[in-house]
Design an enzyme around this catalytic site. Structure first.
Site, PDB file in Angstrom:
ATOM      1  N   LYS A 172      30.216  44.439  49.350  1.00 25.13           N
ATOM      2  CA  LYS A 172      31.357  44.902  48.562  1.00 25.13           C
ATOM      3  C   LYS A 172      31.155  46.358  48.125  1.00 25.13           C
ATOM      4  CE  LYS A 172      33.945  41.682  46.126  1.00 25.13           C
ATOM      5  NZ  LYS A 172      34.216  40.741  45.078  1.00 25.13           N
ATOM      6  N   THR A 227      36.460  34.995  31.733  1.00 28.98           N
ATOM      7  CA  THR A 227      37.026  33.888  30.959  1.00 28.98           C
ATOM      8  C   THR A 227      35.922  32.859  30.733  1.00 28.98           C
ATOM      9  OG1 THR A 227      39.167  34.289  31.961  1.00 28.98           O
ATOM     10  CG2 THR A 227      38.836  32.127  30.932  1.00 28.98           C
ATOM     11  N   PHE A 257      43.951  39.472  30.628  1.00 29.10           N
ATOM     12  CA  PHE A 257      45.203  38.749  30.894  1.00 29.10           C
ATOM     13  C   PHE A 257      45.928  39.262  32.135  1.00 29.10           C
ATOM     14  CE2 PHE A 257      44.324  38.419  26.364  1.00 29.10           C
ATOM     15  CZ  PHE A 257      44.436  37.047  26.155  1.00 29.10           C
ATOM     16  N   LEU A 258      45.268  40.144  32.914  1.00 26.98           N
ATOM     17  CA  LEU A 258      45.983  40.706  34.065  1.00 26.98           C
ATOM     18  C   LEU A 258      46.352  39.612  35.059  1.00 26.98           C
ATOM     19  CD1 LEU A 258      44.061  40.764  36.827  1.00 26.98           C
ATOM     20  CD2 LEU A 258      43.001  42.670  35.673  1.00 26.98           C
ATOM     21  N   ARG A 259      47.406  39.907  35.825  1.00 25.46           N
ATOM     22  CA  ARG A 259      47.823  38.991  36.887  1.00 25.46           C
ATOM     23  C   ARG A 259      47.569  39.661  38.219  1.00 25.46           C
ATOM     24  NH1 ARG A 259      53.779  39.085  34.843  1.00 25.46           N
ATOM     25  NH2 ARG A 259      53.021  41.222  34.705  1.00 25.46           N
ATOM     26  N   GLU A 260      46.999  38.921  39.154  1.00 30.21           N
ATOM     27  CA  GLU A 260      46.809  39.490  40.487  1.00 30.21           C
ATOM     28  C   GLU A 260      48.183  39.837  41.039  1.00 30.21           C
ATOM     29  OE1 GLU A 260      44.331  36.891  42.871  1.00 30.21           O
ATOM     30  OE2 GLU A 260      42.909  36.740  41.234  1.00 30.21           O
ATOM     31  N   ASN A 265      46.449  30.453  28.758  1.00 34.50           N
ATOM     32  CA  ASN A 265      46.574  29.932  30.125  1.00 34.50           C
ATOM     33  C   ASN A 265      46.989  28.464  30.133  1.00 34.50           C
ATOM     34  OD1 ASN A 265      46.058  32.330  31.292  1.00 34.50           O
ATOM     35  ND2 ASN A 265      44.159  31.762  32.304  1.00 34.50           N
ATOM     36  N   LEU A 268      59.103  29.129  34.070  1.00 30.75           N
ATOM     37  CA  LEU A 268      59.912  27.915  34.223  1.00 30.75           C
ATOM     38  C   LEU A 268      60.440  27.812  35.654  1.00 30.75           C
ATOM     39  CD1 LEU A 268      62.170  27.308  31.082  1.00 30.75           C
ATOM     40  CD2 LEU A 268      60.077  26.145  31.750  1.00 30.75           C
ATOM     41  N   CYS A 316      42.607  31.048  38.267  1.00 26.47           N
ATOM     42  CA  CYS A 316      42.566  30.946  36.799  1.00 26.47           C
ATOM     43  C   CYS A 316      43.109  29.631  36.240  1.00 26.47           C
ATOM     44  CB  CYS A 316      43.301  32.124  36.179  1.00 26.47           C
ATOM     45  SG  CYS A 316      42.428  33.672  36.447  1.00 26.47           S
TER      46      CYS A 316
HETATM   47  P1  NAD Z   1      35.957  37.705  41.493  1.00 27.44           P
HETATM   48  O1  NAD Z   1      35.327  36.513  42.091  1.00 27.44           O
HETATM   49  O2  NAD Z   1      37.046  38.436  42.207  1.00 27.44           O
HETATM   50  O3  NAD Z   1      34.826  38.790  41.166  1.00 27.44           O
HETATM   51  C1  NAD Z   1      33.635  38.463  40.545  1.00 27.44           C
HETATM   52  C2  NAD Z   1      32.586  39.434  41.062  1.00 27.44           C
HETATM   53  O4  NAD Z   1      31.389  39.244  40.320  1.00 27.44           O
HETATM   54  C3  NAD Z   1      32.210  39.249  42.521  1.00 27.44           C
HETATM   55  O5  NAD Z   1      32.411  40.442  43.229  1.00 27.44           O
HETATM   56  C4  NAD Z   1      30.752  38.837  42.496  1.00 27.44           C
HETATM   57  O6  NAD Z   1      30.003  39.315  43.592  1.00 27.44           O
HETATM   58  C5  NAD Z   1      30.305  39.481  41.202  1.00 27.44           C
HETATM   59  N1  NAD Z   1      29.095  38.882  40.635  1.00 27.44           N
HETATM   60  C6  NAD Z   1      28.770  37.567  40.495  1.00 27.44           C
HETATM   61  N2  NAD Z   1      27.560  37.451  39.925  1.00 27.44           N
HETATM   62  C7  NAD Z   1      27.133  38.701  39.669  1.00 27.44           C
HETATM   63  C8  NAD Z   1      25.945  39.219  39.093  1.00 27.44           C
HETATM   64  N3  NAD Z   1      24.992  38.416  38.640  1.00 27.44           N
HETATM   65  N4  NAD Z   1      25.826  40.555  39.008  1.00 27.44           N
HETATM   66  C9  NAD Z   1      26.794  41.384  39.470  1.00 27.44           C
HETATM   67  N5  NAD Z   1      27.923  40.949  40.026  1.00 27.44           N
HETATM   68  C10 NAD Z   1      28.091  39.625  40.126  1.00 27.44           C
HETATM   69  O7  NAD Z   1      36.444  37.257  40.046  1.00 27.44           O
HETATM   70  P2  NAD Z   1      37.693  37.782  39.216  1.00 27.44           P
HETATM   71  O8  NAD Z   1      38.938  37.173  39.741  1.00 27.44           O
HETATM   72  O9  NAD Z   1      37.594  39.250  39.064  1.00 27.44           O
HETATM   73  O10 NAD Z   1      37.409  37.083  37.806  1.00 27.44           O
HETATM   74  C11 NAD Z   1      36.362  37.497  36.960  1.00 27.44           C
HETATM   75  C12 NAD Z   1      36.522  36.807  35.621  1.00 27.44           C
HETATM   76  O11 NAD Z   1      37.762  37.211  35.014  1.00 27.44           O
HETATM   77  C13 NAD Z   1      36.572  35.279  35.699  1.00 27.44           C
HETATM   78  O12 NAD Z   1      35.981  34.742  34.561  1.00 27.44           O
HETATM   79  C14 NAD Z   1      38.071  34.987  35.687  1.00 27.44           C
HETATM   80  O13 NAD Z   1      38.362  33.723  35.173  1.00 27.44           O
HETATM   81  C15 NAD Z   1      38.577  36.071  34.763  1.00 27.44           C
HETATM   82  N6  NAD Z   1      39.970  36.444  34.982  1.00 27.44           N
HETATM   83  C16 NAD Z   1      40.468  36.581  36.249  1.00 27.44           C
HETATM   84  C17 NAD Z   1      41.793  36.959  36.439  1.00 27.44           C
HETATM   85  C18 NAD Z   1      42.362  37.079  37.814  1.00 27.44           C
HETATM   86  O14 NAD Z   1      43.593  37.139  37.926  1.00 27.44           O
HETATM   87  N7  NAD Z   1      41.580  37.135  38.867  1.00 27.44           N
HETATM   88  C19 NAD Z   1      42.606  37.218  35.329  1.00 27.44           C
HETATM   89  C20 NAD Z   1      42.059  37.113  34.052  1.00 27.44           C
HETATM   90  C21 NAD Z   1      40.743  36.722  33.890  1.00 27.44           C
END
Ligand code: NAD
Length: 435
Positions: free
Chosen positions: A35, A121, A152-155, A208, A250, A260
């Protein structure tokens, strides 16, 4: 400010890039060397509108960089964000091993006062856990604080959501610590809520869980509309105009998926259980959601019967529009159900096909919606991409062996589909047949 963001996924990469754009010096850390290699080469490991340009601009200006080395990144930072994944365990609890690993790394690196901010989260009490890990493993008695700042972002709209969030929640042990975060976020000029760490952690799950319940509620109403010969679209209009209810979340359909809602609802149920509370309301919402895909497959099977060797064109694979994310995507269950019934599946998604190939190898991947529909016995809409709404439906019908559409996201008007000569089945609305 000097900040580092550990975990360069959807949340971490966007957070790092936005903070850099606001003038901070940001380092994004990830343990995945592939990555980091990609990012250093200017390639994005995820699809997110506007991200590439934002990253390129800030890298070029020298405010954003990428590394696999946690220790130097922590040392140079005033604020360290933890944004690693917190996937579900089989039990439904959150797997906190990545958060724990990062906390341990921070403990070993910490050399002066820092604010450690948890953006992942995580269940209530995780801030305490992170503090304990750092306290027990730091090499010298260096002072630090742990803050909860849930995301709270949305993909699909992650950058816009990060620049213009509805609210910024800061759970800090004291006002003074909260001020550091207030200062960082001040340029966004958005509403901020300062609270304690436990409440901030709970705000994320409660939000959520509430949204998931809204989706399951309207899906249960859609089921009822089908039985009562009512039209759920009209019901949503009538309900949504009540400002106490609102139209957001809705939309009846195949239910929620993604990285999430499914895991966060399960995790909150587990947290509640561990505290001695049976969260029956949320358990029911999860149950309603679990049935959605199977219900859709059952409908397709019934109408297509016999399904063996019928060709179904599945439009949309990502868990929602504007993302390439396949985590907990409803398409997986729908397609597996169709394949198990003996159907052939041709599929198209504007962004998620590369990721889908890893989870759904037995699918024929197509170049476009028209390509997928060519010779198909039915089209199934699974993700609500805008480009599907804008399809030339006459052209689509002309390509299909049978003009049959199953719309799992209610993106078309039934009357229009009837006039165009389709047999059209959607969610919570009466089916229509060619005129
Ligand atoms: P993701 O899987 O896209 O990214 C997580 C990253 O963390 C990965 O690139 C992974 O390689 C890295 N990682 C894991 N262990 C690691 C370590 N020990 N050291 C360094 N890097 C490490 O996850 P995400 O979607 O970005 O979500 C991250 C957090 O945010 C989660 O808790 C999720 O619930 C929360 N969240 C996600 C969203 C969303 O829409 N994706 C929205 C709000 C909150």
């Amino acid at each position: 400010m000097n900040i580092s963001v550990v975990g360069t996924g959807y949340v971490g990469l966007v957070t790092g890039a936005v903070f850099a754009d606001l003038g901070n010096d940001a380092v994004c850390v990830d343990k995945d060397p592939a990555k980091i290699e990609m990012l250093r080469a200017g390639q994005m490991p995820i699809y997110e509108p506007g991200l590439e340009e934002l990253v390129h601009r800030n890298v070029a200006d020298g405010r954003l960089s990428f590394t696999t080395e946690l220790e130097p990144a922590v040392r140079r930072s005033d604020i360290v964000f933890i944004a690693v994944g917190t996937p579900p365990k089989a039990s439904g609890e959150s797997d906190l091993s990545a958060v724990e690993e990062v906390a341990l790394g921070i403990a070993r690196a910490i050399d002066r006062y820092k604010v450690i901010v948890n953006k992942s989260t995580v269940p209530v009490g995780t801030g305490d856990l992170v503090r304990d890990i750092i306290q027990r493993n730091r090499r010298r008695p260096i002072d630090f604080d742990v803050v909860s700042n849930p995301e709270f972002l949305r993909e699909g709209s992650a950058i816009e959501d990060t620049l213009r969030p509805d609210r910024i929640v800061i759970g800090a042990p004291s006002q003074q610590v909260a001020m550091t975060l207030l200062e960082l976020y001040a340029p966004l000029e958005r509403p901020m809520i300062i609270t304690d760490v436990h409440s901030a952690e709970m705000i994320k799950y409660a939000s959520n869980a509430f949204l998931a319940m809204k989706i399951s509620f309207i899906n249960a109403i859609a089921n009822l509309c089908e039985l009562a010969s009512a039209d759920v679209t009209q019901v949503v209009k009538g309900m949504g105009l009540d400002p106490r209810i609102g139209r957001d979340f809705l939309q009846p359909g195949l239910g929620y998926g993604g990285s999430c809602f499914p895991k966060d609802t399960d995790s909150l149920i587990q947290t509640a259980a561990s505290l001695g509370y049976d969260f029956r309301l949320l358990r029911a919402a999860v149950e309603v959601n679990r049935e959605r895909a199977q219900r859709f497959v059952a409908l397709i099977r019934k109408i297509l019967d016999p399904v063996e060797d019928r060709v179904v064109a599945v439009l949309g694979l990502a868990f929602k529009a504007k993302t390439d994310d396949m985590r907990e995507a409803r398409s997986v269950e729908v397609i597996q159900g169709l394949l198990e019934a003996g159907a052939r599946v041709r599929a198209y998604d504007p962004a998620a096909m590369a990721n889908a190939k890893a989870v759904l190898p037995a699918v024929e991947y197509c170049q476009s919606s028209y390509d997928a529909a060519d010779g198909a016995d039915a089209v199934a809409i699974v993700t609500e991409w805008n480009e599907f709404k804008l399809l030339n439906l006459e052209r689509l019908r002309g390509l299909m062996r049978r003009p049959l559409v199953f719309d799992g996201r209610n993106i078309y008007e039934p009357e229009r589909m009837r006039r165009l000569g389709f047999e059209y089945h959607s969610i919570g609305r009466r089916p229509v047949f060619p005129a």
